[in-house]
Write an enzyme that holds these catalytic residues in place. Structure first.
Site: not given
Ligand code: PNS
Length: 159
Positions: A17, A90
């Site tokens: 993050h 991702r």
């Protein structure tokens, strides 16, 4: 002024993050990390604790702030005058859900655009759930989260 929102559960914030925050901060004048306060979704940390951990992680950024929100993301974005939503991708497996989210948001509020940033390959395996699993089993999480978050995890899990 380009105001972007980076929404999520952040239960807890990971280096993955933080990498997205770092890069999003460079393409935004103001970036708001928005933590979803959803009592129906079971989270390990309270929303205030999740915000506190993010606050610690973003303290060196002048144009990044953290807030919690509830209700619809687009309503929150509208209230902040933001028309960019940032999400990290991702892997291909993230894409289907993210596409649905982005398209739904645009159907509800057509002034909002989602910008996807590809998670740095170094963190492409990482998720808050994985970190919690490793922490529960006393594994080393120093490569996944900041020392501040690591301490909070140990405390909440009585490790
Ligand atoms: O970190 P997460 O759990 O993948 O984040 C998901 C989040 C918070 C971005 C998403 O659940 C969300 O925006 N929730 C707010 C409610 C909403 O606006 N729903 C409509 C779009 S499907």
């Amino acid at each position: 002024m380009k105001i972007s929102i980076y929404p999520g559960s952040f239960d807890p914030i990971t280096y993955g993050h933080i990498d997205i925050i770092d890069r999003a901060s460079k393409i935004s004048d103001r970036l708001i990390v928005a933590v979803l306060n959803n009592p129906e979704k079971k989270s390990l940390f309270k929303v205030e604790e999740r915000c506190e951990m993010i606050k610690d992680a973003i303290k060196t950024y002048d144009n990044v702030e953290v807030e919690s929100f509830d209700g619809l993301l687009v309503d929150y974005a509208k209230s902040k005058g933001a028309n960019i939503i940032i999400r990290g991708l991702r892997a291909v497996t993230d894409f289907e859900y993210e596409l649905q989210l982005a398209q739904t948001n645009r159907q509800i509020y057509d002034k909002v655009d989602t910008i996807f940033l590809l998670t740095n390959i170094q963190y492409s395996y990482l998720s808050s759930s994985i970190v919690k699993q490793v922490a529960k089993e006393n594994g080393d999480i120093s490569k996944f989260v900041t020392p501040f978050v690591s301490d909070k995890l140990k405390k909440i899990l009585n490790k």
